[in-house]
Design an enzyme around this catalytic site. Structure first.
Site, PDB file in Angstrom:
ATOM      1  N   HIS A  62      51.542   3.581  56.350  1.00 37.68           N
ATOM      2  CA  HIS A  62      52.106   3.821  57.622  1.00 37.68           C
ATOM      3  C   HIS A  62      52.528   5.369  57.582  1.00 37.68           C
ATOM      4  CE1 HIS A  62      54.658   2.754  61.564  1.00 37.68           C
ATOM      5  NE2 HIS A  62      54.028   3.766  61.807  1.00 37.68           N
ATOM      6  N   LEU A  63      51.738   6.334  58.248  1.00 39.51           N
ATOM      7  CA  LEU A  63      52.050   7.608  58.105  1.00 39.51           C
ATOM      8  C   LEU A  63      53.200   7.985  59.197  1.00 39.51           C
ATOM      9  CD1 LEU A  63      48.731   9.436  57.530  1.00 39.51           C
ATOM     10  CD2 LEU A  63      50.085   8.154  55.878  1.00 39.51           C
TER      11      LEU A  63
ATOM     12  N   GLY B  35      45.211   2.184  58.206  1.00 39.77           N
ATOM     13  CA  GLY B  35      46.578   1.949  58.515  1.00 39.77           C
ATOM     14  C   GLY B  35      46.976   2.759  59.775  1.00 39.77           C
ATOM     15  N   ASP B  36      48.163   2.489  60.173  1.00 42.66           N
ATOM     16  CA  ASP B  36      48.775   3.227  61.339  1.00 42.66           C
ATOM     17  C   ASP B  36      48.964   4.932  60.754  1.00 42.66           C
ATOM     18  OD1 ASP B  36      49.907   4.407  63.632  1.00 42.66           O
ATOM     19  OD2 ASP B  36      51.619   2.879  63.590  1.00 42.66           O
ATOM     20  N   THR B  37      48.103   5.540  61.270  1.00 39.70           N
ATOM     21  CA  THR B  37      48.059   7.029  60.595  1.00 39.70           C
ATOM     22  C   THR B  37      48.833   7.793  61.328  1.00 39.70           C
ATOM     23  OG1 THR B  37      46.072   7.839  61.393  1.00 39.70           O
ATOM     24  CG2 THR B  37      45.940   6.762  59.240  1.00 39.70           C
TER      25      THR B  37
END
Length: 166
Positions: free
Chosen positions: A24-25, A59-61
């Site tokens: 998760h960036l 993922g949630d970038t």
């Protein structure tokens, strides 16, 4: 924010080597420099995996397209699954406050962004995977609470396996 890159090697059908990665960036527009640094680390890690393995990162970038461009784009051999499937308009916005009302968004502008992404580096040789389908999931409200499962739509990809080297 203590973000980490999780990596898990997997053997699929007793022969196909996969490296699955997620993170998760960093969130918010103000953290774009840190997010770009995190993206660079993800891409270095992806390209540094054994060549016989297919590497999938999802993922949630929180990425904006300009941020991907600012780090030089995706390296050779790494593809964006959404783009690989022809950039379908109906699955572009994974965070869409104009439809998804799970957040109490008090501002007049309702953002629509492609925060959730899936990148893949194909394995070298025979049996490599190819992205065959990309779609969004979780777009129906849950019956019990009449809310969406998340404030983001989920990403669902299907892969096909080739017998010819690419």
């Amino acid at each position: 924010m203590g973000r980490h890159l999780l990596c898990q090697p997997v053997i699929y059908k007793s022969k196909t080597e996969l490296i699955l990665m997620t993170s998760h960036l960093e969130s918010t527009v103000q953290c774009k420099d840190e997010r770009k640094r995190q993206l660079e680390q993800v891409l270095i890690n992806m390209t540094g995996q054994p060549p016989q393995a297919t590497v999938i990162f999802g993922g949630d970038t929180n990425l904006r397209d300009a941020e991907v461009s600012a780090v030089g784009g995706l390296p050779s051999g790494v593809v964006d699954a959404w783009e690989e499937c022809g950039s379908p308009a109906d699955s572009k916005f994974t965070w869409d406050v104009s439809i998804n009302d799970n957040l109490d968004w008090e501002y007049p502008r309702k953002p629509r962004l492609r925060f959730d992404r899936l990148f893949m580096r194909r394995a070298q040789g025979t049996g490599s995977l190819k992205v065959a389908k990309f779609e969004l999931v979780g777009m129906e409200r849950l019956a019990g609470c009449r809310r969406f499962p998340s404030d983001h739509w989920g990403v669902c990809c299907e892969f096909s396996q080739s017998s010819n080297p690419k």
